[in-house]
Design an enzyme around this catalytic site. Structure first.
Site, mmCIF file in Angstrom:
data_model
loop_
_atom_site.group_PDB
_atom_site.id
_atom_site.type_symbol
_atom_site.label_atom_id
_atom_site.label_comp_id
_atom_site.label_asym_id
_atom_site.label_seq_id
_atom_site.Cartn_x
_atom_site.Cartn_y
_atom_site.Cartn_z
ATOM 1 N N ALA A 28 0.851 -1.195 0.000
ATOM 2 C CA ALA A 28 0.000 0.000 0.000
ATOM 3 C C ALA A 28 0.885 1.243 0.000
ATOM 4 C CB ALA A 28 -0.956 -0.008 1.180
ATOM 5 N N HIS B 176 6.583 6.176 1.477
ATOM 6 C CA HIS B 176 7.419 5.068 1.020
ATOM 7 C C HIS B 176 8.282 5.504 -0.174
ATOM 8 C CE1 HIS B 176 3.932 2.727 2.822
ATOM 9 N NE2 HIS B 176 4.973 2.245 3.480
#
Length: 343
Positions: free
Chosen positions: A39, A44
């Site tokens: 996800a 990230h």
């Protein structure tokens, strides 16, 4: 007339599913790994971009995507946790990853749940560990396995998960892992909310309430900054009692009081920082929907113990709360100036 040959596009990150595939992949230069549960979001992506920069053009960046069942307790959201591998591959590739390692549960735990695990020790029982018993044991166990499987020179983790980061650093130090741990600052939305895979579960009304987490942290930081500014004014004040007395003799009583207050300003206290943050959270607890506070802590970033009023140096203001059914965490590093800086 000749035309320049178009540059070839950068090779897309390869998807590997097994340790054998990963170990068979060419490994040029140093390897940096970013561990995720999928996800992927901008937070990230920033980790991957940082890994790309540190590994250099000749190095290799590996992103792991694995939803680890060991770190979900009873009643937590293992089944609800989003699984978006196709989108994750696109995000990882765009940010500069060379490989995406997305193993199955059987690949990571071929004998079923491991009988031998890493334990988090005393730090693992504080804050997040107190709320989620066993969570950090499961986290450290899978991080240890993934470090062995990916064999990186560098591993990058986000500051948002500060307690996780501290425990990974301690594990690497205590158990002599040959890897450098790198922290990357928290990435925030434009409204201040820390990026998280769980933000997608928030309704618009819940998101408005959830903004209180970052606002509480900023309020504590601003209180600290304001008090430090007052201290700086005290440092710059020419004489205290003499100046106040001279102003008072001229009938400038307000200026005299100000001079006295500035000259006797003290260093900011942790209690004031907590008070400012808690006031924001108290307002959010009365919102609709309400914020349900789990903890607000002002802690030493090495031990995660609450700091005392005479604390000097680095500290971490951390908060966890639930809005609706979604539990969120956030934190902000702070610095308390040495006591000797005040006059």
């Amino acid at each position: 007339m000749t035309h320049p040959t178009p540059a070839s596009p950068a090779p897309a990150a390869a998807l590997v599913r097994t340790a054998a595939e990963l170990h068979a992949a060419p490994r040029p230069g140093s390897r940096a790994v970013v561990m995720t549960m999928g996800a992927l979001h901008e937070g990230h992506a920033q980790l991957v971009r940082s890994a790309r920069e540190l590994a250099g053009p000749d190095g290799q960046v590996v992103v792991t995507v694995f939803v680890n069942p060991l770190q979900f307790g009873a009643g937590e959201d293992l089944d609800r946790y989003p699984r978006t591998l196709d989108a994750d591959l696109a995000t990882a590739r765009a940010a500069g990853a060379d490989l995406v390692f997305a193993p199955s549960v059987d690949e990571v735990y071929p004998g079923g749940e491991p009988q031998v695990r890493i334990t988090a020790g005393p730090l693992g029982g504080l804050l997040e560990g107190a709320t989620r018993p066993g969570h950090f044991d499961g986290m450290l166990t899978v991080v240890a396995k993934l470090l062995h499987l990916t064999r990186p020179d560098l591993a990058l983790y986000g500051q948002k998960d500060a307690q996780q980061l501290a425990l990974i650093r301690r594990m690497v130090q205590d158990l002599n892992f040959g890897v450098e741990i790198v922290a990357v600052p928290t990435v925030r939305e434009d409204d201040g909310l820390a990026r998280s895979s769980r933000n997608r579960f928030l309704s618009p009304a819940e998101r408005r309430t959830a903004l209180a987490l970052s606002r509480a942290l900023f309020a504590g930081r601003d209180r600290l900054g304001a008090q430090e500014a007052l201290r700086d004014r005290a440092d710059a004040a020419p004489g205290d009692s003499a100046r106040a007395g001279a102003l008072d003799a001229l009938g400038e009583s307000r200026l005299a009081a100000d001079a006295h207050a500035v000259a006797h300003a003290r260093l900011p206290g942790p209690a004031a920082v907590r008070e400012s943050a808690r006031a924001v959270l108290a307002d959010a607890a009365r919102a609709e929907p309400p914020l349900v506070l789990d903890y607000l802590a002002l802690i030493d970033p090495a031990t995660f113990a609450e700091i005392t009023e005479d604390h000097e140096g680095e500290a971490l203001l951390a908060v966890a709360a639930k809005v609706g059914t979604t539990r969120l965490i956030d934190n902000l590093p702070l610095h308390f100036a040495p006591h000797g800086a005040a006059s």
